[in-house]
Design an enzyme around this catalytic site. Structure first.
Site, PDB file in Angstrom:
ATOM      1  N   HIS A   4       0.815  -1.223   0.000  1.00  0.00           N
ATOM      2  CA  HIS A   4       0.000   0.000   0.000  1.00  0.00           C
ATOM      3  C   HIS A   4       0.845   1.269   0.000  1.00  0.00           C
ATOM      4  CE1 HIS A   4      -3.806  -2.144   1.739  1.00  0.00           C
ATOM      5  NE2 HIS A   4      -3.503  -2.523   0.513  1.00  0.00           N
TER       6      HIS A   4
ATOM      7  N   ILE B  94       1.010   7.039   0.510  1.00  0.00           N
ATOM      8  CA  ILE B  94       0.477   5.917   1.293  1.00  0.00           C
ATOM      9  C   ILE B  94      -1.014   5.800   1.038  1.00  0.00           C
ATOM     10  CG2 ILE B  94       0.288   4.923   3.602  1.00  0.00           C
ATOM     11  CD1 ILE B  94       2.391   7.165   4.396  1.00  0.00           C
ATOM     12  N   CYS B  95      -1.452   4.588   0.782  1.00  0.00           N
ATOM     13  CA  CYS B  95      -2.875   4.357   0.599  1.00  0.00           C
ATOM     14  C   CYS B  95      -3.433   3.849   1.921  1.00  0.00           C
ATOM     15  CB  CYS B  95      -3.093   3.335  -0.515  1.00  0.00           C
ATOM     16  SG  CYS B  95      -4.810   2.885  -0.726  1.00  0.00           S
ATOM     17  N   LEU B  96      -3.907   4.775   2.745  1.00  0.00           N
ATOM     18  CA  LEU B  96      -4.404   4.415   4.076  1.00  0.00           C
ATOM     19  C   LEU B  96      -5.629   5.269   4.351  1.00  0.00           C
ATOM     20  CD1 LEU B  96      -3.827   2.858   6.731  1.00  0.00           C
ATOM     21  CD2 LEU B  96      -2.514   4.827   7.482  1.00  0.00           C
TER      22      LEU B  96
ATOM     23  N   PHE C  24      -7.882   7.530  -3.538  1.00  0.00           N
ATOM     24  CA  PHE C  24      -7.527   6.129  -3.332  1.00  0.00           C
ATOM     25  C   PHE C  24      -8.797   5.305  -3.192  1.00  0.00           C
ATOM     26  CE2 PHE C  24      -3.575   8.023  -1.583  1.00  0.00           C
ATOM     27  CZ  PHE C  24      -2.679   7.371  -2.400  1.00  0.00           C
TER      28      PHE C  24
END
Lengths: 400, 153
Positions: free
Chosen positions: B85, B92-94, B146
């Site tokens: 991720h 950051i894919c959060l 995202f």
């Protein structure tokens, strides 16, 4: 305003257990003392302005939710949390005194630790003695309370005492010692009086204190200022509430309004009405939050003050936008348009060369004495371009 | 009152410095615009063992109502952690950095989320669309929409 107090102030004192209390009286969003706390349907409290801004910032496609538990919240269902506001006020008004006391105590115990081992041993002995004593006292207290309750259980013919016993055994004992005449101490000067009198007394007491001791005034800054300008919250009666000049502002469905209608709305409200629709919309949203949160305050600020806050908010946004542009965005822009710059440089160079050739041709045709001037003319653009291209090259290389 | 987002950040910085979480330390916080936070993964995850990573937080005046801009940055001896991720440009894919943000979250809590995201990872790889994303990624990860499709990692 410059309240830089922090829950961690308590850690190094003799009362570190007050830290959670100090934390608990602060809004989880702004980390500052609750200002006009509002309770949500999920029983969490936030400053009025904080939660209103939070709800206003939720995208219209989503339902606003509680920042702590994500349960859905509705702005119209927010209710004032008067108890919390009062607690906050009382704690703040005595915080400085408590903190100084706790610090002094921690220092003196530190000094005690620093003295020779002999005395330390003595101290320890004393301590165990005192703790033993304490234990004895505590157990006696318990015994007393138990016996008291037994006593009460046994004879029911004392209705007045039955009432107080309903609270707890411990409370009864305290009453035992301190004469149950219903007097409470003023948190500022410790003078004893009835509860109602305290409410009236505290304001004058605080203002007197702020004049008499400048150091204290400084430490209590936030509280004294608020107590002189506005009465303690508990003094408010329901009648003074309803006589508030501030009516809550409704939210607007911006998608239903065009730019000029929205502009008119802003003008009607008496707030700046320049900018495009998005700016107008943001400004209106901010104003509604500011205004409605102000209406929740026990003593609302003036409209002039609110307008100042609005312009401060807008200024901070512009400052930020400019700052952002100046640094990374400009650099990144230079990076992405690197090839464009090089094209421009190439075009500029070729055009200069063409110009040079054209002028050379013309100079051949024209008479001799003009040649000197031409050299000057030709050199100038050349210099400009080299300096320009140098700039681009340096900009690009620094990025690398 | 929200007026001073700097006030809240000041308190957070105080917190971060006075009682820091394990493996999280402030590398640089000279102003209230950009902070650099160093994080270490504390368990013995073979992918990250002995390594230090650097998170960059960018704050706008809308903080904490809106999420800060958070990404990993590379520096001398510090690389972008490998994670399905985390893109190679540090984005950051959060969800807590986007739609999952809540104003009660803090720099410390976000750092800890990311720390535990790394600790729980056992795949030494980049996201499948890394090359495509990095080539067209906006400067700010906040401008990326995202899609949080994979909760298993």
């Amino acid at each position: 305003m410059d309240d830089v107090s922090d829950p961690s102030d308590w850690t190094s004192t003799s009362l570190p257990q007050l830290e959670p209390l100090d934390t608990g009286l602060r809004c989880r969003i702004c980390r500052d003392w609750y200002t006009a706390p509002m309770i949500t349907e999920c029983s969490h409290s936030f400053c009025s302005l904080c939660i209103r801004k939070c709800i206003a910032a939720t995208p219209s496609a989503e339902a606003p939710c509680c920042p702590i538990c994500r349960a859905s919240v509705t702005e119209v269902r927010l209710r004032r949390n008067q108890v919390l506001e009062d607690l906050c006020f009382w704690f703040r008004s005595s915080r400085m005194t408590m903190l100084e006391f706790a610090k002094a105590q921690a220092e003196s115990s530190q000094e005690k630790k620093d003295v020779s081992g002999k005395r330390r041993r003595h101290h320890l002995v004393n301590k165990t003695e005192s703790s033993q004593e304490d234990g004895i006292r505590r157990s006696s207290r318990m015994r007393r309370s138990v016996s008291y309750q037994e006593h009460l259980d046994l004879d029911h013919e004392q209705p007045t005492e039955d009432n107080s016993a309903a609270n707890s055994g411990c409370f009864v004992i305290l009453d035992d010692e301190e004469a149950t005449n219903g007097l409470v101490p003023c948190p500022v000067c410790n003078q004893r009086m009835t509860e109602k009198q305290v409410m009236r007394h505290i304001e004058s007491c605080l203002s007197v204190k702020s004049i008499s001791s400048s150091s204290h005034q400084h430490s209590l800054n936030g509280t004294t200022a608020s107590s002189t300008s506005k009465p303690p919250k508990t003094l408010l009666t329901s009648s003074s509430f309803s006589s508030k000049p501030f009516q809550r502002l409704p939210k607007l469905q911006y998608s239903l309004l065009n730019e000029s209608k929205l502009r008119n709305k802003l003008q009607d409200l008496g707030i700046p009405a320049h900018g495009n629709k998005q700016t107008l919309q943001n400004r209106h949203t901010e104003w509604v939050s500011l205004w409605n949160a102000n209406a929740d305050l026990t003593s609302p600020k003036s409209k002039t003050q609110l307008l100042r806050e609005l312009s401060e908010w807008e200024a901070s946004l512009t400052r930020y936008a400019l700052q952002g542009k100046k640094e990374e965005d400009l650099d990144a822009w230079a990076m992405t348009h690197k090839s464009d710059f090089q094209d421009l440089i190439a075009i500029a160079r070729s055009s200069v060369q063409k110009k040079q050739k054209a002028e050379e041709k013309s100079s051949v045709i024209e008479a001799e004495p003009r040649k000197l001037e031409e050299v000057a003319v030709v050199e100038e653009p050349d210099e400009e371009i080299t300096s320009l291209s140098n700039n681009f090259v340096s900009g690009v290389s620094s990025e690398d | 009152m929200i007026g001073g987002f700097t006030k809240r950040l000041g308190r957070e910085l105080n917190d971060l410095k006075s009682n820091p979480a394990v493996g999280i330390s402030v590398f640089q916080a000279d102003d209230f615009r950009i902070w650099l936070i160093d994080i270490k993964v504390m368990d013995d995850n073979p992918i990250y063992v002995g390594k230090k990573f650097r998170l960059q937080f960018r704050f706008a005046p809308t903080y904490p109502i809106e999420a800060p801009e958070v990404q990993f940055v590379a520096s001398y001896g510090i690389e972008i952690p490998m994670h399905p991720h985390i893109y190679s440009n540090g984005h950051i894919c959060l969800d807590v950095l986007g739609s999952g943000w809540s104003p009660v979250q803090t720099v410390a809590s976000v750092s800890m989320s990311i720390q535990s995201m790394l600790a729980g990872n056992d795949r030494n790889e980049r996201p499948p669309d890394d090359a495509r994303y990095v080539a067209h990624a906006p400067i700010s990860p906040k401008n990326t929409r995202f899609v949080y499709h994979d909760d298993s990692v």
